[in-house]
Design a protein around this motif. Structure first.
Motif, PDB file in Angstrom:
ATOM      1  N   ALA A  50      14.714  71.604  10.874  1.00 48.18           N
ATOM      2  CA  ALA A  50      15.655  71.080  11.873  1.00 48.18           C
ATOM      3  C   ALA A  50      15.936  72.169  12.903  1.00 48.18           C
ATOM      4  CB  ALA A  50      16.962  70.666  11.200  1.00 48.18           C
ATOM      5  N   ALA A  51      16.717  71.794  13.915  1.00 46.75           N
ATOM      6  CA  ALA A  51      17.130  72.767  14.937  1.00 46.75           C
ATOM      7  C   ALA A  51      18.620  72.603  15.204  1.00 46.75           C
ATOM      8  CB  ALA A  51      16.352  72.531  16.226  1.00 46.75           C
ATOM      9  N   VAL A  52      19.244  73.696  15.661  1.00 47.66           N
ATOM     10  CA  VAL A  52      20.618  73.631  16.177  1.00 47.66           C
ATOM     11  C   VAL A  52      20.507  73.824  17.687  1.00 47.66           C
ATOM     12  CG1 VAL A  52      22.886  74.722  16.215  1.00 47.66           C
ATOM     13  CG2 VAL A  52      21.653  74.502  14.048  1.00 47.66           C
ATOM     14  N   ALA A  53      21.052  72.898  18.450  1.00 51.24           N
ATOM     15  CA  ALA A  53      20.900  72.932  19.911  1.00 51.24           C
ATOM     16  C   ALA A  53      22.107  73.602  20.566  1.00 51.24           C
ATOM     17  CB  ALA A  53      20.752  71.512  20.437  1.00 51.24           C
ATOM     18  N   SER A  54      21.838  74.317  21.664  1.00 53.95           N
ATOM     19  CA  SER A  54      22.921  75.004  22.371  1.00 53.95           C
ATOM     20  C   SER A  54      23.466  74.174  23.535  1.00 53.95           C
ATOM     21  CB  SER A  54      22.412  76.346  22.902  1.00 53.95           C
ATOM     22  OG  SER A  54      21.371  76.096  23.826  1.00 53.95           O
ATOM     23  N   SER A  55      22.954  72.957  23.705  1.00 54.94           N
ATOM     24  CA  SER A  55      23.459  72.095  24.785  1.00 54.94           C
ATOM     25  C   SER A  55      23.016  70.662  24.522  1.00 54.94           C
ATOM     26  CB  SER A  55      22.897  72.538  26.144  1.00 54.94           C
ATOM     27  OG  SER A  55      21.490  72.366  26.151  1.00 54.94           O
ATOM     28  N   VAL A  69      17.972  67.335  14.833  1.00 54.96           N
ATOM     29  CA  VAL A  69      18.993  68.263  15.336  1.00 54.96           C
ATOM     30  C   VAL A  69      20.210  68.171  14.420  1.00 54.96           C
ATOM     31  CG1 VAL A  69      20.477  68.828  17.293  1.00 54.96           C
ATOM     32  CG2 VAL A  69      18.137  68.010  17.691  1.00 54.96           C
ATOM     33  N   VAL A  70      20.628  69.343  13.912  1.00 54.17           N
ATOM     34  CA  VAL A  70      21.809  69.343  13.038  1.00 54.17           C
ATOM     35  C   VAL A  70      22.944  70.095  13.725  1.00 54.17           C
ATOM     36  CG1 VAL A  70      20.625  69.103  10.820  1.00 54.17           C
ATOM     37  CG2 VAL A  70      20.919  71.386  11.797  1.00 54.17           C
ATOM     38  N   GLU A  71      24.167  69.720  13.349  1.00 54.06           N
ATOM     39  CA  GLU A  71      25.339  70.401  13.918  1.00 54.06           C
ATOM     40  C   GLU A  71      25.479  71.782  13.306  1.00 54.06           C
ATOM     41  OE1 GLU A  71      29.169  68.595  13.756  1.00 54.06           O
ATOM     42  OE2 GLU A  71      28.332  66.637  14.287  1.00 54.06           O
ATOM     43  N   LEU A  72      25.980  72.694  14.098  1.00 49.49           N
ATOM     44  CA  LEU A  72      26.184  74.058  13.586  1.00 49.49           C
ATOM     45  C   LEU A  72      27.142  74.070  12.388  1.00 49.49           C
ATOM     46  CD1 LEU A  72      25.433  77.027  14.075  1.00 49.49           C
ATOM     47  CD2 LEU A  72      27.506  77.218  15.459  1.00 49.49           C
ATOM     48  N   ASN A  73      28.087  73.147  12.382  1.00 45.41           N
ATOM     49  CA  ASN A  73      29.045  73.087  11.268  1.00 45.41           C
ATOM     50  C   ASN A  73      28.378  72.817   9.924  1.00 45.41           C
ATOM     51  OD1 ASN A  73      31.469  73.618  12.621  1.00 45.41           O
ATOM     52  ND2 ASN A  73      31.506  71.535  13.437  1.00 45.41           N
ATOM     53  N   HIS A  74      27.160  72.317   9.961  1.00 44.75           N
ATOM     54  CA  HIS A  74      26.457  72.000   8.714  1.00 44.75           C
ATOM     55  C   HIS A  74      25.468  73.087   8.309  1.00 44.75           C
ATOM     56  CE1 HIS A  74      27.369  67.559   9.828  1.00 44.75           C
ATOM     57  NE2 HIS A  74      28.406  68.173   9.279  1.00 44.75           N
ATOM     58  N   VAL A  75      25.509  74.218   9.034  1.00 44.66           N
ATOM     59  CA  VAL A  75      24.541  75.288   8.803  1.00 44.66           C
ATOM     60  C   VAL A  75      25.310  76.590   8.563  1.00 44.66           C
ATOM     61  CG1 VAL A  75      22.743  76.654   9.938  1.00 44.66           C
ATOM     62  CG2 VAL A  75      22.835  74.196  10.307  1.00 44.66           C
ATOM     63  N   GLY A  76      24.913  77.345   7.523  1.00 41.42           N
ATOM     64  CA  GLY A  76      25.594  78.606   7.248  1.00 41.42           C
ATOM     65  C   GLY A  76      25.163  79.703   8.199  1.00 41.42           C
ATOM     66  N   SER A  77      23.857  79.926   8.266  1.00 39.59           N
ATOM     67  CA  SER A  77      23.334  80.951   9.182  1.00 39.59           C
ATOM     68  C   SER A  77      21.944  80.522   9.620  1.00 39.59           C
ATOM     69  CB  SER A  77      23.272  82.305   8.481  1.00 39.59           C
ATOM     70  OG  SER A  77      22.326  82.239   7.433  1.00 39.59           O
ATOM     71  N   LEU A  78      21.457  81.204  10.646  1.00 40.59           N
ATOM     72  CA  LEU A  78      20.128  80.873  11.172  1.00 40.59           C
ATOM     73  C   LEU A  78      19.252  82.119  11.096  1.00 40.59           C
ATOM     74  CD1 LEU A  78      21.345  79.067  14.409  1.00 40.59           C
ATOM     75  CD2 LEU A  78      20.204  77.950  12.479  1.00 40.59           C
ATOM     76  N   ASP A  79      17.970  81.932  10.785  1.00 42.85           N
ATOM     77  CA  ASP A  79      17.061  83.090  10.810  1.00 42.85           C
ATOM     78  C   ASP A  79      16.891  83.577  12.241  1.00 42.85           C
ATOM     79  OD1 ASP A  79      16.650  83.131   8.130  1.00 42.85           O
ATOM     80  OD2 ASP A  79      14.927  81.776   8.197  1.00 42.85           O
ATOM     81  N   ALA A  80      16.783  82.641  13.168  1.00 45.59           N
ATOM     82  CA  ALA A  80      16.486  83.058  14.543  1.00 45.59           C
ATOM     83  C   ALA A  80      17.102  82.109  15.561  1.00 45.59           C
ATOM     84  CB  ALA A  80      14.975  83.108  14.738  1.00 45.59           C
ATOM     85  N   TYR A  81      17.404  82.687  16.717  1.00 40.99           N
ATOM     86  CA  TYR A  81      17.869  81.939  17.890  1.00 40.99           C
ATOM     87  C   TYR A  81      16.984  82.364  19.048  1.00 40.99           C
ATOM     88  CZ  TYR A  81      20.809  80.446  21.794  1.00 40.99           C
ATOM     89  OH  TYR A  81      21.274  79.846  22.940  1.00 40.99           O
ATOM     90  N   VAL A  82      16.467  81.422  19.791  1.00 38.21           N
ATOM     91  CA  VAL A  82      15.601  81.776  20.913  1.00 38.21           C
ATOM     92  C   VAL A  82      16.175  81.183  22.191  1.00 38.21           C
ATOM     93  CG1 VAL A  82      14.021  79.862  20.425  1.00 38.21           C
ATOM     94  CG2 VAL A  82      13.209  81.794  21.751  1.00 38.21           C
ATOM     95  N   ASP A  83      16.219  82.021  23.228  1.00 35.75           N
ATOM     96  CA  ASP A  83      16.831  81.569  24.478  1.00 35.75           C
ATOM     97  C   ASP A  83      16.300  82.396  25.644  1.00 35.75           C
ATOM     98  OD1 ASP A  83      18.439  80.156  26.211  1.00 35.75           O
ATOM     99  OD2 ASP A  83      20.337  80.706  25.260  1.00 35.75           O
ATOM    100  N   GLY A  84      16.481  81.875  26.831  1.00 34.74           N
ATOM    101  CA  GLY A  84      16.151  82.612  28.050  1.00 34.74           C
ATOM    102  C   GLY A  84      17.349  83.442  28.495  1.00 34.74           C
ATOM    103  N   ILE A 107      27.812  80.919  20.833  1.00 35.01           N
ATOM    104  CA  ILE A 107      28.218  80.544  19.467  1.00 35.01           C
ATOM    105  C   ILE A 107      26.989  80.466  18.559  1.00 35.01           C
ATOM    106  CG2 ILE A 107      29.204  78.713  18.043  1.00 35.01           C
ATOM    107  CD1 ILE A 107      30.982  77.989  20.533  1.00 35.01           C
ATOM    108  N   VAL A 108      25.957  79.778  19.007  1.00 32.47           N
ATOM    109  CA  VAL A 108      24.770  79.616  18.135  1.00 32.47           C
ATOM    110  C   VAL A 108      24.112  80.984  17.910  1.00 32.47           C
ATOM    111  CG1 VAL A 108      22.575  78.424  17.765  1.00 32.47           C
ATOM    112  CG2 VAL A 108      24.425  77.235  18.947  1.00 32.47           C
ATOM    113  N   ALA A 109      24.031  81.791  18.976  1.00 34.25           N
ATOM    114  CA  ALA A 109      23.441  83.136  18.828  1.00 34.25           C
ATOM    115  C   ALA A 109      24.223  83.969  17.810  1.00 34.25           C
ATOM    116  CB  ALA A 109      23.423  83.841  20.185  1.00 34.25           C
ATOM    117  N   SER A 110      25.537  83.752  17.738  1.00 31.70           N
ATOM    118  CA  SER A 110      26.379  84.603  16.879  1.00 31.70           C
ATOM    119  C   SER A 110      26.087  84.425  15.390  1.00 31.70           C
ATOM    120  CB  SER A 110      27.869  84.344  17.148  1.00 31.70           C
ATOM    121  OG  SER A 110      28.263  83.119  16.557  1.00 31.70           O
ATOM    122  N   VAL A 111      25.478  83.314  15.015  1.00 33.93           N
ATOM    123  CA  VAL A 111      25.203  83.109  13.586  1.00 33.93           C
ATOM    124  C   VAL A 111      23.729  83.363  13.254  1.00 33.93           C
ATOM    125  CG1 VAL A 111      27.075  81.427  13.389  1.00 33.93           C
ATOM    126  CG2 VAL A 111      24.736  80.620  13.695  1.00 33.93           C
TER     127      VAL A 111
END
Ligand code: 5RP
Length: 223
Positions: A50-55, A69-84, A107-111
């Motif tokens: 799945a993915a957590v979306a930033s918008s 796409v899952v909500e951040l509230n349902h995820v403890g941490s993420l291995d990676a966040y990719v963004d421009g 917020i998503v980057a912080s986890v």
């Protein structure tokens, strides 16, 4: 002479390089913007759980490709966040928010354990904020009060007309800030009542930058 015919070709190359570095499977945090859009189109290769979306825009694009796409509230941490980024420096501090998605991006980057930033080399700068104004997301009723505080910090805030963020707020783009200490200024602006967040990403910088240059892809770490 450049290996690439356009800025979009560089963005595509950065996205292609990133996809080879990202973990397969699992849940990925996904940023927002035209560079990330190139990456999203390649994500089916990673067979993500799945993915957590930033918008909302990113969420829609992911769903169109059949990526859950899952909500951040349902995820403890993420291995990676990719963004421009709109700008990035040698410490991998960034200015973000050109697409008004800065708060959810932060917020998503912080986890995420790893923040992978993908850019073309036009985004690489020696000092943040000289060319690109700093976006600040503000609660609508606080717009003028926040603008006055930003003027007292030496900036020239401009209201981004017609833009409402995914969180129902407005954006002030701040010109002419002298961002000599991005970590300090990120904190100072975030402490102004009415500010939701600002587009300096220095407290949590990127871990690697994948930069498409005229000569090819460079993977850069913080100096
Ligand atoms: C959106 C962002 C984007 O990452 C930033 O604006 C870069 O966008 P693009 O890849 O389209 O140049 O911060 O809020």
């Amino acid at each position: 002479m450049s290996l690439y015919s356009s800025q979009d070709a560089k963005k595509q190359a950065a996205a292609e390089a990133a996809v080879t570095q990202l973990p397969k499977g699992g849940i990925l945090g996904v940023g927002t913007g035209s560079t990330v859009n190139f990456l999203i189109d390649l994500l089916p290769q990673l067979q993500l759980e799945a993915a957590v979306a930033s918008s909302k825009a990113t969420e829609e694009r992911l769903k169109k490709l059949g990526i859950e796409v899952v909500e951040l509230n349902h995820v403890g941490s993420l291995d990676a966040y990719v963004d421009g980024a709109d700008e990035i420096d040698r410490h991998l501090h960034m200015i973000k928010g050109g697409g008004a998605a800065l708060t959810r991006e932060k917020i998503v980057a912080s986890v995420a354990r790893e923040f992978v930033c993908i850019v073309d080399d036009s985004k690489w700068v020696t000092q943040l904020g000289r060319e690109f104004p700093l976006p600040v997301e503000v609660i609508p009723m606080a717009r003028s009060a926040v603008a006055r505080k930003l003027v007292s910090l030496g900036g020239d805030p401009a209201y981004r007309e017609g833009v409402v963020t995914d969180n129902g707020n407005v954006i002030l783009d701040v010109y002419n800030l002298n961002i000599l200490n991005p970590i300090e200024l990120e904190q100072t602006i975030n402490n102004i009542p009415g500010v939701v967040t600002n587009g300096i990403f220095a407290l949590r910088p990127a871990n690697i930058a994948i930069v498409a240059t005229d000569h090819g892809i460079e993977v850069r770490h913080a100096e």
